[in-house]
Enzyme design. Structure first.
Site, PDB file in Angstrom:
ATOM      1  N   ASP A 123      -9.439  -6.274   2.566  1.00  0.00           N
ATOM      2  CA  ASP A 123      -8.134  -6.739   2.094  1.00  0.00           C
ATOM      3  C   ASP A 123      -7.890  -8.189   2.517  1.00  0.00           C
ATOM      4  O   ASP A 123      -6.966  -8.842   2.027  1.00  0.00           O
ATOM      5  CB  ASP A 123      -6.999  -5.879   2.680  1.00  0.00           C
ATOM      6  CG  ASP A 123      -6.947  -4.504   2.042  1.00  0.00           C
ATOM      7  OD1 ASP A 123      -7.437  -4.374   0.903  1.00  0.00           O
ATOM      8  OD2 ASP A 123      -6.431  -3.567   2.680  1.00  0.00           O
ATOM      9  N   ASP A 177      -4.757  -3.363   4.991  1.00  0.00           N
ATOM     10  CA  ASP A 177      -5.209  -2.903   6.312  1.00  0.00           C
ATOM     11  C   ASP A 177      -6.719  -2.996   6.482  1.00  0.00           C
ATOM     12  O   ASP A 177      -7.212  -3.177   7.574  1.00  0.00           O
ATOM     13  CB  ASP A 177      -4.740  -1.457   6.564  1.00  0.00           C
ATOM     14  CG  ASP A 177      -4.993  -0.541   5.378  1.00  0.00           C
ATOM     15  OD1 ASP A 177      -5.767  -0.935   4.482  1.00  0.00           O
ATOM     16  OD2 ASP A 177      -4.432   0.573   5.351  1.00  0.00           O
ATOM     17  N   ASP A 194       0.865  -1.182   0.000  1.00  0.00           N
ATOM     18  CA  ASP A 194       0.000   0.000   0.000  1.00  0.00           C
ATOM     19  C   ASP A 194       0.896   1.225   0.000  1.00  0.00           C
ATOM     20  O   ASP A 194       2.063   1.135   0.360  1.00  0.00           O
ATOM     21  CB  ASP A 194      -0.808   0.069   1.310  1.00  0.00           C
ATOM     22  CG  ASP A 194      -1.917  -0.944   1.336  1.00  0.00           C
ATOM     23  OD1 ASP A 194      -2.251  -1.459   0.266  1.00  0.00           O
ATOM     24  OD2 ASP A 194      -2.435  -1.200   2.436  1.00  0.00           O
TER      25      ASP A 194
HETATM   26  P1  ATP Z   1      -3.383   3.071   0.089  1.00  0.00           P
HETATM   27  O1  ATP Z   1      -4.246   2.055  -0.564  1.00  0.00           O
HETATM   28  O2  ATP Z   1      -2.056   3.196  -0.486  1.00  0.00           O
HETATM   29  O3  ATP Z   1      -3.385   3.007   1.578  1.00  0.00           O
HETATM   30  P2  ATP Z   1      -5.258   5.181   0.093  1.00  0.00           P
HETATM   31  O4  ATP Z   1      -5.187   5.549   1.535  1.00  0.00           O
HETATM   32  O5  ATP Z   1      -5.386   6.299  -0.875  1.00  0.00           O
HETATM   33  O6  ATP Z   1      -4.015   4.447  -0.375  1.00  0.00           O
HETATM   34  P3  ATP Z   1      -7.881   4.254   0.521  1.00  0.00           P
HETATM   35  O7  ATP Z   1      -7.807   4.502   1.974  1.00  0.00           O
HETATM   36  O8  ATP Z   1      -8.582   3.061   0.020  1.00  0.00           O
HETATM   37  O9  ATP Z   1      -6.461   4.180  -0.109  1.00  0.00           O
HETATM   38  O10 ATP Z   1      -8.522   5.558  -0.124  1.00  0.00           O
HETATM   39  C1  ATP Z   1      -8.893   5.579  -1.454  1.00  0.00           C
HETATM   40  C2  ATP Z   1      -9.303   6.982  -1.844  1.00  0.00           C
HETATM   41  O11 ATP Z   1     -10.456   7.360  -1.113  1.00  0.00           O
HETATM   42  C3  ATP Z   1      -8.271   8.051  -1.504  1.00  0.00           C
HETATM   43  O12 ATP Z   1      -7.342   8.216  -2.516  1.00  0.00           O
HETATM   44  C4  ATP Z   1      -9.122   9.280  -1.333  1.00  0.00           C
HETATM   45  O13 ATP Z   1      -9.407   9.853  -2.588  1.00  0.00           O
HETATM   46  C5  ATP Z   1     -10.390   8.711  -0.753  1.00  0.00           C
HETATM   47  N1  ATP Z   1     -10.386   8.816   0.709  1.00  0.00           N
HETATM   48  C6  ATP Z   1      -9.452   8.374   1.562  1.00  0.00           C
HETATM   49  N2  ATP Z   1      -9.790   8.617   2.828  1.00  0.00           N
HETATM   50  C7  ATP Z   1     -10.972   9.227   2.789  1.00  0.00           C
HETATM   51  C8  ATP Z   1     -11.884   9.723   3.764  1.00  0.00           C
HETATM   52  N3  ATP Z   1     -11.615   9.623   5.051  1.00  0.00           N
HETATM   53  N4  ATP Z   1     -13.009  10.289   3.344  1.00  0.00           N
HETATM   54  C9  ATP Z   1     -13.293  10.372   2.046  1.00  0.00           C
HETATM   55  N5  ATP Z   1     -12.506   9.935   1.089  1.00  0.00           N
HETATM   56  C10 ATP Z   1     -11.357   9.355   1.420  1.00  0.00           C
END
Ligand code: ATP
Length: 953
Positions: free
Chosen positions: A686, A682, A353
């Site tokens: 997943d 996480d 990730d």
């Molecule tokens: P990784 O998969 O590398 O951890 P990530 O944190 O971007 O990356 P996700 O947590 O699945 O992955 O988030 C996906 C997308 O959702 C983000 O790129 C963002 O655009 C949106 N996002 C993340 N957190 C929030 C939130 N708390 N509220 C709304 N949208 C969110």
């Protein structure tokens, strides 16, 4: 009912109203329990722990030790040896002072010792694993004394108010106080795989069955979606799960691949030695033409059988694995499934990730974009102190009406809490959201205040699939028609109209923008035209290509609260507010770790839910991808079939905007290409990918309980560099195991051949008694082998490609090394044996026993192994090229073992017991000289392989 009688009444909580339940437990939904109350209740009800029942009992573990075929053979040897001794004793053939049944007793003692050792190690390993499991056990978010705190699951008491969110494994039974889209998978309890929708407001009949009690939650079940607030009613063994103790997952005691290989090895050795025994006995009898040498031949056979069994090996392996696990945990890699220690070294691909693993997950908002203007935001960390700059000029946020509107959305559509602890600003919750609370605070928009001004009435929670979340707030108290403070707050001018509710939505900008039809400009909303959309997307790309994580914001006035599950339709026709770009700096140590991976033949891959440009900027910065590398997005991946994906997986190093289900397809495609995949995760969704991966890695800090449960390893610091360190440790463990197997079995083969050669050369008697062989196999081989188990990594351990996890233990020349070294060992010893035999019969004198040639053979075999231990420390480096104290244990083991061996020759009681003979110094010197040839041979082999340009194994 008083608090004292709680556990007994556990079955009726679903039939009570929330307030009644709270009253019975003397608790409060908003403030929870006080610290004193918690302490009292902890005293009364004990910790919230389940008594472990699933594991093997002590007797079972002990009994299992004797199922080992090698130990069974030793028992048979002890029995035959005892019978022979009995015959000698009866016939009065014992020498004066000789202890009868010595070998039998020794062999049985070794069998018992080995059994006990195995028992102690296995039970310790089980305890250690159980302890590790506890370490990885969930913490629970509760309200205590009106504050949100995270506490260990074992410290939960009845009456606690516990908060649930997606991915949490529920730690106690409880009555729901409130919920938002809460779905719980209760398969651990009911066997029903389908998640259950929970409802706090219901009151159910007393006889409702467990699976239908939708207003309560149970320990051990998993939150799949949504959020909830729960009054804890039962803890520990009084929970439903506690009652069904057998449902508890037992500590895993599956044999590791290596243990399985060792069992196979045992079978080969035992059957091989039985064949050898048969050949020696039958051959000897045929040679003599009668059965007269049968007894001698039997003794030779017994010695050979004892010699072939590596009595010390199982213990050394167990210790090595245990030490490996400990070393890894010290470096923040917690092994949950023991085989991972051995197989980690075989990883060829690490799918990681981005957020938190490659980056620090410390978000700081750097720029915002509203009304076609980009503002830079200053400030550091989570402190709500900073300025807004436009074109290099400090500006006041309130002078630009779109900014406060955007910041209210940041504060309200948000589940995190910003707290000042010990003078430092900290966040409780998602760092992305924490950064937004901080940002709002910089313009004086405080989340607490706004939660009060715009009380939340409903929500559509965030998930990695949806990539967005919405919060629905009340503008006007519908029941009374009385306006809240909001209606008169200038910040909201233009945002709220006559509608009583407002929905704020945030998430992936493309997604949010696609759902907007209007744009908030000044204090009004306007139609959103294509040109404006293009401008917004261009601003988004510009921020993302700098590596910023960008979120889009929108709002929508609502006439009524949308029903649960109506997110697809409700989150449409929204009014665009703006973009927020935050910096999540790469972890400084990751760049070097990525480089190390590359050198070690391991390919790092970034899999992220974030925007492709953000992903590319960070991946390029870290060296995961080169400029111009292909980025595959979730959308593109969705359109590919499995074959097409399989063709791409070896070329793509960045996957962006993916959903958890894509991760599973990526792992499977990589595995079909023959890759050995480690995958991080996480979220609750997943879990399938983590299970499918060869090494599933969960995040210790941000990971959900469900992902941890599905993983082989937990990263206590969520850090990519830790995966690389663990991989390195895995390689070291496997290399060291191979090293001492080579060391021990080479010597065993040498012993067997030497013993078999004695009758062939016409030397009377058995050169080595079972007792002496046991001594060699356990002590003089065992101690250095243990020391070799902690050999530090060779300098090139991360400069060579990974080894296949499915390779045989004899692969890469290990089998041929053992046979080759065994033969060299035997040749050296047999030459010495022949010389010693002739010499000790020729040179006589007081104190010189003609049988002392046997002691010379015994001593030479032991001392030769000392040279072998020193030389085998490295496969390629000559001993003089190595730091002699880099593994002081080997030197220590060699010194101690040599002293012990000399004591067996020079201390009279030991000499009597082990049946050795005193050796004059010149004969001892000859033994040492012959033994040194072993060391010389191994060093020469290294030189030879170096000269031939090959790596030795
Ligand atoms: P990784 O998969 O590398 O951890 P990530 O944190 O971007 O990356 P996700 O947590 O699945 O992955 O988030 C996906 C997308 O959702 C983000 O790129 C963002 O655009 C949106 N996002 C993340 N957190 C929030 C939130 N708390 N509220 C709304 N949208 C969110």
């Amino acid at each position: 009912m008083s608090a004292n009688s709680l556990p007994e009444s556990s079955t009726t909580w679903h039939s009570l109203e929330v307030d009644k339940a709270l009253g019975l437990l003397n608790s409060n939904a908003d403030s929870g329990l006080t610290t004193e109350e918690v302490e009292q209740r902890l005293q009364k009800y004990g910790p919230n722990e389940l008594e472990e029942h699933g594991g093997r009992s002590a007797w079972e573990i002990l009994f299992d030790q004797f199922k080992n075929i090698m130990l069974l053979m030793l028992i048979a040897v002890a029995f035959i040896s005892g019978s022979l001794d009995f015959i000698s004793w009866q016939a009065g053939e014992l020498k004066p002072g000789e202890i009868p049944f010595k070998d039998t007793i020794a062999i049985l003692a070794i069998v018992i010792l080995n059994g006990i050792l195995g028992y102690v190690q296995e039970s310790r390993a089980e305890q250690a694993l159980a302890a590790l499991k506890k370490l990885a056990s969930p913490s629970v978010r509760v309200i205590r004394g009106s504050k949100l705190v995270d506490v260990a699951a074992k410290d939960i008491v009845p009456g606690d108010v516990m908060l649930l969110e997606a991915g949490v494994q529920i730690s106690a039974d409880g009555r729901l106080i409130e919920q938002a889209n809460l779905q719980v998978r209760e398969s651990a309890l009911t066997g029903e795989a389908e998640a259950v929708n929970k409802q706090a407001s219901l009151q159910l009949p007393e006889d409702t069955s467990l699976g239908d009690r939708i207003n309560v939650v149970y320990q051990g079940t998993e939150v799949v979606q949504g959020r909830g607030k729960v009054l804890v009613t039962n803890t520990g063994m009084t929970t439903e799960l506690g009652k069904i103790a057998t449902m508890l997952q037992s500590v895993e005691s599956e044999p590791t691949p290596l243990q399985q290989r060792m069992t196979q090895l045992g079978n080969v050795l035992v059957s091989g030695s039985l064949v050898l025994v048969a050949i020696v006995v039958v051959g000897g009898v045929i040679q003599a033409g009668n059965f007269s040498p049968l007894r001698d031949l039997l003794e030779v056979s017994l010695s050979m059988a004892v010699a072939v069994v590596p009595e010390g090996l199982p213990a050394v392996i167990t210790v090595t694995l245990a030490l490996g696990t400990q070393r890894m945990v010290r470096r923040n890699a917690l092994i949950r499934k023991l085989p991972a220690v051995e197989t980690l070294g075989s990883v060829t691909t690490i799918c990681s990730d981005k957020t938190g693993t490659l980056t620090q997950n410390k978000m700081v908002v750097q720029s915002i974009y509203t009304n076609h203007q980009t503002f830079r935001v200053t400030g550091e960390g989570y402190a709500p102190v900073g300025e807004f700059h436009l074109d290099g000029q400090n500006v006041q946020a309130e002078d630009y009406p779109e900014i406060p509107a955007l910041l209210v959305a940041c504060a309200v559509c948000n589940d995190s809490v910003l707290q000042k602890e010990a003078g430092e600003w900290m966040i409780l919750g998602d760092p992305t959201e924490g950064a937004l609370v901080t940002l709002a605070g910089k313009a004086g928009i405080e989340k607490d205040q706004w939660n009060y001004k715009l009380p939340r009435v409903s929500e559509f929670p965030f998930s990695s699939e949806r990539k967005r979340m919405s919060v629905i707030s009340q503008v006007e108290k519908v029941a009374t028609g009385e306006p809240t403070m909001t209606a008169v707050d200038p910040t909201l001018a233009g945002l709220v109209n006559s509608e009583p509710y407002i929905m704020f939505t945030k998430g992936s900008p493309e997604l949010i923008l696609a759902r907007c039809t209007a744009i908030h400009l000044g204090a009004n909303s306007d139609h959103l035209n294509d040109e404006q959309r293009q401008q917004i997307l261009a601003a988004n790309d510009q921020m993302a290509s700098k590596g910023l994580r960008v979120l889009g914001f929108a709002y929508k006035p609502l006439a009524e609260v949308p029903p649960e599950g109506s997110d697809e339709t409700s989150e449409q026709g929204m009014v665009w507010l703006g973009l927020v770009g935050m910096l999540d700096a790469p972890r400084p140590e990751v760049r070097a770790a990525v480089q190390e991976c590359r050198e070690a033949g391991i390919r790092p891959i970034m899999i992220t839910g974030d925007h492709q440009l953000t992903a590319r900027a960070i991946a390029t910065d870290l060296g995961i991808a080169q400029e111009g590398d292909r980025v595959l997005t979730g959308q593109e991946l969705q359109r590919m079939n499995d074959q097409e994906l399989e063709q791409q997986v070896d070329l793509v190093s960045i996957y962006a905007r993916v959903s958890p289900e894509h991760k599973l397809r990526i792992v499977q495609a990589l595995q079909r290409r023959g890759r050995f995949v480690a995958m991080t995760g996480d979220g609750v969704n997943d879990a399938p990918a983590l299970k499918q991966a060869d090494i599933g890695i969960a995040m210790g800090i941000t990971g959900t309980d469900v992902s941890k449960e599905a993983s082989d390893m937990v990263l206590l610091d969520d850090n990519f560099a830790t995966i690389v360190t663990a991989t390195k440790e895995g390689r070291v463990v496997y290399t060291n195991i191979r090293r001492f197997i080579k060391y021990i079995l080479g010597s065993n083969i040498g012993e067997v051949l030497t013993i078999a050669a004695a009758p062939l050369l016409g030397l009377g008697g058995v050169p080595l008694t079972p007792l002496q062989i046991l001594w060699m196999n356990l002590v003089t081989d065992g101690l250095p082998a243990l020391a070799l188990a902690v050999e530090p990594p060779e300098p090139d351990v991360m400069k060579r490609p990974p080894f296949s996890p499915r390779e045989s233990i004899f692969a890469r020349g290990l089998g041929s090394y053992m046979v080759r070294i065994g033969i060299i060992f035997a040749i050296i010893t047999i030459i010495l044996m022949k010389w010693a035999y002739d010499h000790s019969h020729a040179v006589t004198g007081p104190g010189l026993d003609p049988e002392r040639w046997k002691t010379m053979v015994f001593t030479s075999l032991c001392i030769a192994q000392m040279g072998h231990a020193i030389a085998i420390r490295s496969n390629n480096q000559l001993t003089i090229e190595m730091n002699p104290v880099s593994n002081p244990y080997v030197l220590g083991a060699v010194v101690v073992t040599t002293i012990l061996q000399l004591m067996l020759v020079y201390v009279p009681p030991l000499r009597d017991f082990f049946g050795t003979h005193w050796l004059p110094l010149d004969e001892l010197a000859i033994c040492v000289g012959f033994s040194a040839l072993m060391f010389v041979w191994v060093e020469m082999e290294k030189l030879f392989f170096r000269f031939m340009g090959k790596r030795s194994v």
